[in-house]
Write a protein that holds these residues in place. Structure first.
Motif, PDB file in Angstrom:
ATOM      1  N   ARG C 230       0.818  -1.214   0.000  1.00 16.18           N
ATOM      2  CA  ARG C 230       0.000   0.000   0.000  1.00 16.18           C
ATOM      3  C   ARG C 230       0.849   1.259   0.000  1.00 16.18           C
ATOM      4  O   ARG C 230       0.537   2.238  -0.663  1.00 16.18           O
ATOM      5  N   LYS C 231       1.923   1.203   0.756  1.00 16.36           N
ATOM      6  CA  LYS C 231       2.774   2.387   0.884  1.00 16.36           C
ATOM      7  C   LYS C 231       3.450   2.702  -0.460  1.00 16.36           C
ATOM      8  O   LYS C 231       3.420   3.842  -0.930  1.00 16.36           O
ATOM      9  N   VAL C 232       4.036   1.683  -1.072  1.00 19.12           N
ATOM     10  CA  VAL C 232       4.744   1.906  -2.345  1.00 19.12           C
ATOM     11  C   VAL C 232       3.770   2.390  -3.408  1.00 19.12           C
ATOM     12  O   VAL C 232       4.051   3.316  -4.167  1.00 19.12           O
ATOM     13  N   LEU C 233       2.587   1.777  -3.452  1.00 22.99           N
ATOM     14  CA  LEU C 233       1.622   2.130  -4.489  1.00 22.99           C
ATOM     15  C   LEU C 233       1.059   3.526  -4.308  1.00 22.99           C
ATOM     16  O   LEU C 233       0.650   4.168  -5.266  1.00 22.99           O
ATOM     17  N   SER C 234       1.016   4.003  -3.069  1.00 19.17           N
ATOM     18  CA  SER C 234       0.412   5.320  -2.862  1.00 19.17           C
ATOM     19  C   SER C 234       1.343   6.430  -3.343  1.00 19.17           C
ATOM     20  O   SER C 234       0.926   7.556  -3.531  1.00 19.17           O
ATOM     21  N   ARG C 235       2.627   6.099  -3.553  1.00 14.70           N
ATOM     22  CA  ARG C 235       3.541   7.129  -4.054  1.00 14.70           C
ATOM     23  C   ARG C 235       3.486   7.140  -5.584  1.00 14.70           C
ATOM     24  O   ARG C 235       4.426   6.732  -6.266  1.00 14.70           O
ATOM     25  N   VAL C 236       2.353   7.626  -6.094  1.00 18.69           N
ATOM     26  CA  VAL C 236       2.044   7.531  -7.519  1.00 18.69           C
ATOM     27  C   VAL C 236       3.081   8.232  -8.389  1.00 18.69           C
ATOM     28  O   VAL C 236       3.542   7.692  -9.396  1.00 18.69           O
ATOM     29  N   ASP C 237       3.481   9.434  -7.970  1.00 17.91           N
ATOM     30  CA  ASP C 237       4.405  10.197  -8.817  1.00 17.91           C
ATOM     31  C   ASP C 237       5.737   9.466  -8.988  1.00 17.91           C
ATOM     32  O   ASP C 237       6.344   9.488 -10.043  1.00 17.91           O
ATOM     33  N   ARG C 238       6.170   8.803  -7.911  1.00 17.10           N
ATOM     34  CA  ARG C 238       7.434   8.089  -7.992  1.00 17.10           C
ATOM     35  C   ARG C 238       7.339   6.933  -8.998  1.00 17.10           C
ATOM     36  O   ARG C 238       8.277   6.675  -9.738  1.00 17.10           O
TER      37      ARG C 238
END
Lengths: 284, 275, 291
Positions: C230-238
């Motif tokens: 969830r954490k990785v996916l929420s950083r959409v711009d990255r």
């Protein structure tokens, strides 16, 4: 008006001495006009690759006929077949198996060379095709040093250099990463918009088909449905039966509709869903 | 594990040196001439002179020397075997026995023959590598085709032969990469490549070659379809984007080549072979 | 069977004019029972890195420990490591080398010197796990299999060695949506029932996001992000920066937030998204800056 490509009740049966004959295409009626932007979508084994091979006479229908600007692909005149293949260019799934030469520009020249185009004109066409696909800077590069996406652009350039009226692509993005897929799709949009070339794009990725102006769904050798994408993708039952994905935005809109929210019809893209939700929220 | 690392055959090394820009006909005919010369070379002085010339070519093409020589590495085991074979089984008249071991005897004549032959094979491979590194596959074919064209009257299908060559060369890196993938996939399943005796090693190759051949046939099939789709109908009526033209540099190159050939012939005739 | 990577570098065609560094100073730890998505565009180094996980590559710069054993150590039994860390490659045809499905699956256990009874048992088990019916497929010719069935046969061949870690490279490539769903369900089951550590290598977020617990994203030979899904996916711009498309639900949530709605970003599937949107629509004045 005259159609560019016309399938008239075309059927195709694979015959082999080992297994029972398989009817891969059943009564296909399909018409493509100049400058169309069409996606054909279907699961594996639905007959879409067999269909693709009918567009330029690689296969000819068992019954019925396929006409390219009024000329049957079953024509026995080699000059006419050559003309058909010049007008309808074909790009395949695996770029490694369709590039002939190991140098980019020399591969792009292969088509026009076969057509007997004079050397100076070939050079002009090759440069134009490379520029149109944004790969001019790789013209002297060895093909084995390119990414899969770039290789596929070279394959498209090779077709473009033959000055086709239509490009048929048989799952050109199946082996590419998301970036490569976007590159190919954007290039096709540009060719369609700026050069007026008709595009027939065969895929099983729903996320790609939504970019087209017309979508045909294939399943079990038949075209089950054919129309604008917002019409096709909201027929969830049809898509589910064919084992295809439904665009996430359409799926969400459908679920919300089921919960009693008055969503706008024909939602396909993220922006459409978000806008519809904004309107809804402002009304509440 | 990297098979393709030492692969120099079929790879084009981009550049803009005189050698790169020569007419491919010059390069192909020249290489053929040099190879013919090589087959008649039979003494160490002549070979040294020849090697110096090959070295000069590599430097002129600005190919890193290590890279050009690396391509020779896979040949070494075969050469070693050939060399030993010559030492023990070639007995030119008048040669003396150096030593004998078990039922085998080695002669000085055999030693010289083996050594000369090894040098010959290495230089032959090096020349071909220089040609392919500085000439793109299409130039190679165009050149071969142009050189073979006079034979077309004798029903030699020059165009088709040339195209077959282009495609074969085009697939060398692809197939090498694929072989590497197959070896890896099978290593991952517990096949221990490179271990065991000679027969076991040969046996290990079968499961690699089988999928490689099957895939190669599939590739060939797809390639033919793609070529047909791009209006290929054989050699007749084809034009070329690049028209071959001899330039000043080509004539200079011929002059250099002829001078070299002359000196080489003198060396071959004047110096007696070491056996 | 933890995998530890320390300061790993890798260069292809080292010492030639075509040299290309594929990994830059990678450090990483993978623990028992993890379910990992290793994601990146092609040429990002993900396949190169994963080939260190089962000692197909041996480090020249940096160190790799598998179950505490240094793979560069001459005493380490690499064949044993490769049995314990199974690797399924993108193209199943490279990996299948016997004529029939049964013979092929038997290859690994035979090399492990299992008894005929044990081999038989393992074949049955592996085929059941991947959903290939024993009676139907045992004697089936490899060439008569469909694309999806070949992938399953390849997985079964690896499973028969009873690996503790399973690496799956491009497992959904070339499959249609139905085929993708089926094969991913197999993978999910393996992780849940067999407690195998699973590492899924992919360039498609949509496939992986729904399944894995931890995502490692790579670009140009470096690890860009590593953390809970969830954490990785929420950083959409990255994600977008390195050319990866975040799953569409995430994008929808992101855009709703940009419009000023209060919705969480770490939403993984449609069900969650629907319930969040319903919650948002039913909360009067749930928006922050809507005007």
């Amino acid at each position: 008006m005259e159609y560019l490509i016309e399938f008239k009740e075309a059927t195709y049966t694979y015959k082999s001495s080992f297994v029972d004959p398989v009817q891969a295409l059943k009564q296909i009626d399909l018409r493509v006009k100049r400058g169309e932007f069409l996606a054909i979508i279907g699961p594996n084994g639905s007959g879409k690759s067999t269909l693709a091979r009918h567009f330029n006479g690689l296969l000819t229908p068992t019954t019925g006929e396929v006409l390219i600007r009024g000329i049957s692909t079953a024509s026995s005149d080699p000059e006419q077949l050559k003309a058909i293949r010049r007008q309808v260019g074909m790009v395949f799934q695996n770029p490694d198996n369709q590039l002939i030469s190991s140098i980019v520009e020399e591969d792009v020249a292969f088509g026009p060379e076969n057509l007997g185009v004079p050397p100076k004109e070939i050079r002009r066409r090759v440069n134009h095709a490379l520029a149109a696909l944004n790969i001019f800077k790789y013209r002297r590069e060895s093909i084995s040093h390119l990414s899969e996406g770039q290789k596929q652009l070279v394959a498209i350039a090779g077709v473009l250099a033959m000055k086709p009226d239509c490009i048929v692509l048989d799952e050109p993005t199946a082996l590419l990463d998301p970036f490569g897929r976007r590159q190919v799709l954007e290039s096709l949009k540009k060719l369609n918009r700026e050069e007026g070339i008709a595009v027939v794009f065969i895929t099983h990725f729903m996320s790609e088909a939504v970019h087209f102006k017309r979508v045909a769904v294939m399943d079990q050798g038949e075209i089950k449905s054919d129309g604008p994408p917002d019409d096709i993708f909201t027929r969830t039952a049809l898509l589910k039966a064919a084992g295809l994905d439904i665009p996430v935005s359409a799926q969400l809109a459908e679920e919300l509709k089921g919960k009693g929210f008055p969503m706008a019809p024909g939602i396909l893209h993220v922006e459409e869903l978000v806008n519809s939700l904004c309107q809804l929220k402002s009304k509440i | 594990m990297e098979l393709t690392k030492n692969l120099t055959l079929g790879i084009y090394f981009p550049g803009d040196t005189t050698l790169h820009c020569l007419d491919p006909r010059t390069k192909i005919a020249g290489t053929t001439g040099l190879i013919t010369l090589l087959l008649f070379t039979n003494n160490y002085t002549a070979y040294t002179f020849f090697a110096a010339f090959a070295l000069a070519l590599i430097l002129a093409a600005k190919i890193p020397l290590g890279f050009a020589l690396r391509g020779l590495r896979p040949m070494l085991p075969f050469l070693a075997m050939m060399w030993l074979f010559q030492i023990f089984f070639q007995k030119p008249p008048g040669s003396e026995i150096i030593f004998s071991w078990w039922k085998l005897t080695a002669t000085d004549g055999g030693l010289h023959m083996g050594t000369l032959m090894s040098i010959r094979v290495l230089l032959l491979f090096l020349l071909t590598t220089i040609l392919t590194l500085t000439t793109s596959t299409v130039e190679l074919t165009d050149g071969t085709e142009a050189l073979l064209r006079p034979l077309q009257r004798l029903k030699v299908p020059a165009q088709e032969l040339a195209l077959t060559m282009v495609i074969a060369l085009r697939f060398v890196p692809t197939l090498a990469e694929e072989a590497e993938k197959i070896i890896k996939a099978q290593t991952a399943r517990g096949v221990d490549f490179g271990r065991g005796n000679f027969i076991q090693k040969i046996a290990q190759l079968f499961p690699v070659l089988l999928p490689l051949f099957i895939n190669a046939f599939r590739r060939a099939d797809e390639m033919i379809t793609a070529m047909e789709s791009r209006c290929y109908t054989g050699g007749t009526g084809r034009t070329k984007m690049k028209v071959l033209r001899m330039s000043k540099n080509d004539y200079y190159s011929w002059a250099v080549l002829l001078l070299f050939a002359l000196m080489q012939i003198i060396l071959i005739v004047k110096i007696a072979p070491p056996f | 069977m933890p995998i530890e990577i320390e300061n790993l570098n890798h260069t292809y065609k080292e010492g030639t004019p075509f040299a290309r560094q594929a990994l830059f100073n990678i450090s990483l730890r993978i623990d028992d029972g993890e379910f990992i998505g290793l994601i990146g565009p092609s040429q990002s180094g993900k396949s190169t890195l994963s080939q260190y996980f089962n000692a197909l590559f041996i480090p020249k710069s940096g160190r790799v420990f598998i179950d505490g054993k240094d793979t560069a150590d001459r005493k380490t039994d690499l064949v044993q490591i490769r049995f314990e860390v199974g690797y399924v490659f993108q193209n199943p045809e490279h990996q299948l080398f016997k004529t029939t499905v049964g013979e092929d699956i038997a290859f690994g256990p035979t090399r492990q010197k299992c008894s005929p009874e044990e081999i038989e048992e393992r074949i049955r088990e592996a085929m059941e796990l991947v959903g290939l019916d024993y009676e139907t497929f045992f004697e089936r010719d490899i060439f008569a299999l469909s694309g999806g069935q070949k992938k399953r046969a390849a997985i079964a061949g690896v499973l028969a060695c009873r690996p503790k870690v399973l690496i799956l490279d491009g497992i959904t490539a070339g499959l249609d949506p139905r085929g993708r769903k089926e094969i991913l369900n197999v993978v999910k089951k393996l992780h849940q029932e067999k407690k195998i550590t699973v590492i899924l290598i992919s360039h498609s977020m949509d496939d992986v996001a729904r399944l894995v617990d931890r995502i490692i994203t790579m670009d140009q030979g470096k690890i860009v992000d590593d953390g809970p899904t969830r954490k990785v996916l929420s950083r959409v711009d990255r994600l977008q920066q390195i050319g990866l498309e975040p799953p569409q639900v995430i994008e929808i949530m992101q855009q709703l937030r940009e419009k000023g709605f209060t919705v969480p970003t770490g939403v993984l599937n449609i069900k969650e998204a629907v319930s969040e949107i319903v919650k948002m629509l039913n909360t009067p004045g749930g928006e922050q800056s809507w005007n």
